[in-house]
Design an enzyme around this catalytic site. Structure first.
Site, short mmCIF file in Angstrom:
data_model
loop_
_atom_site.label_atom_id
_atom_site.label_comp_id
_atom_site.label_asym_id
_atom_site.label_seq_id
_atom_site.Cartn_x
_atom_site.Cartn_y
_atom_site.Cartn_z
CG ASP A 176 -1.94 -1.09 1.21
OD1 ASP A 176 -2.67 -1.17 0.21
OD2 ASP A 176 -2.01 -1.87 2.18
N GLY B 174 -6.73 -3.34 8.86
CA GLY B 174 -7.40 -3.89 10.04
C GLY B 174 -8.87 -3.55 10.18
CG ASP C 229 -6.93 -4.17 -0.37
OD1 ASP C 229 -6.66 -4.66 0.75
OD2 ASP C 229 -6.38 -3.14 -0.80
N GLY C 230 -9.28 -5.93 1.81
CA GLY C 230 -9.83 -5.31 3.01
C GLY C 230 -10.71 -6.21 3.85
C1 DX5 Z 1 -6.54 -0.59 3.19
C2 DX5 Z 1 -5.50 -1.36 2.47
C3 DX5 Z 1 -5.44 -2.82 2.69
C4 DX5 Z 1 -5.21 -3.35 4.08
C5 DX5 Z 1 -5.64 -4.82 4.08
O1 DX5 Z 1 -6.39 0.74 2.79
O2 DX5 Z 1 -5.68 -1.15 1.07
O3 DX5 Z 1 -4.49 -3.38 1.79
O4 DX5 Z 1 -3.88 -3.24 4.50
O5 DX5 Z 1 -5.39 -5.44 5.28
P1 DX5 Z 1 -6.57 -5.88 6.25
O6 DX5 Z 1 -7.39 -6.89 5.52
O7 DX5 Z 1 -5.92 -6.45 7.46
O8 DX5 Z 1 -7.33 -4.64 6.55
ZN ZN Z 2 -4.43 -2.26 -0.30
#
Ligand code: DX5
Ligand code: ZN
Length: 226
Positions: free
Chosen positions: A34, A145, A175-176
């Site tokens: 990211d 998170g 994603d997410g």
């Molecule tokens: C949120 C990001 C995600 C995040 C995903 O802006 O794009 O890539 O880090 O991780 P989790 O699923 O743990 O939120």
């Molecule tokens: Zn991401």
């Protein structure tokens, strides 16, 4: 087999190198990185040079960059120099979506756009035939998170139907907030790749290596049914 794409934003920076190494030992070959600029989203994450550091140490791994930035075009040349393999940007972060896609591809990288939870699926229609992949956001971008947003599974199925109905061949990366309770359903509904974070590979009782084995075992026989 669905790709495990750990999100490096979930790693405690004081422990960064050790955990990346564990991921590689666990068989991970695809890293979700990211990049944030504090403008498109109100947060910062890594310096862009993390891509160079990762590719220098693990040249066989794929670096997939999720840009949450204004003016994504400004970063493409540097990402190319640093060895990025996949680069995606938010489709509302530039007025020149098509040109940004083709610039990424002309630099030899796979190009994707990112769809936020509030954006219509058919937003991408004018350039969907060009895309290598889509990052489908199941949380609002900017922070790791968060919880998988209600309604995201139905939207994911809608995206997969849009892909199939029009004969597009872009891959879908979810994603997410993906967790073990919904990961298989994400694949059934069209995900080819899953961003994994604190609910899937980090801070798990069986550690990174155990959690990556669990990812493979949980999803090995699951296929898209759309
Ligand atoms: C949120 C990001 C995600 C995040 C995903 O802006 O794009 O890539 O880090 O991780 P989790 O699923 O743990 O939120
Ligand atoms: Zn991401």
């Amino acid at each position: 087999m669905v790709i495990n794409a750990p999100s490096l934003a979930n790693i405690n920076l004081l422990d960064f190198g050790k955990q990346v190494n564990e991921l590689v030992e666990a068989g991970v070959q695809f890293f979700h990185i990211d990049l944030m600029d504090g403008h498109y989203v109100k947060n910062l994450c890594f310096p862009i040079s993390v891509v160079k550091d990762l590719k220098q140490k693990y040249p066989n791994c794929l670096a997939e960059v999720h840009m949450m930035v204004d003016n994504p075009m400004d970063y493409i040349e540097t990402l190319k120099q640093y060895g990025a393999d996949y680069v995606a940007f938010h489709c509302d972060s530039t007025s020149f979506v098509r040109r940004t896609i083709t610039t990424i591809q002309a630099a030899g990288m796979k190009a994707g756009v990112v769809l936020n939870p509030s954006q219509r699926i058919d937003t991408i229609e004018p350039y969907a035939n060009l895309l290598d992949y889509i990052i489908f956001m199941s949380v609002e971008p900017g922070f790791a998170g968060q919880k998988f947003l209600p309604g995201s599974m139905e939207r994911l199925a809608e995206l997969a139907r849009f892909r199939k109905g029009n004969g597009y061949d872009f891959k879908i990366l979810v994603d997410g907030g993906v967790n073990y309770g919904i990961a298989a359903d994400c694949v059934r509904n069209g995900a080819d790749m899953l961003v994994t974070g604190i609910y899937m590979v980090f801070e798990q009782p069986d550690g990174i290596i155990g959690a990556c084995d669990r990812f493979r075992n949980t999803l090995k026989d699951i296929e898209c049914c759309i």
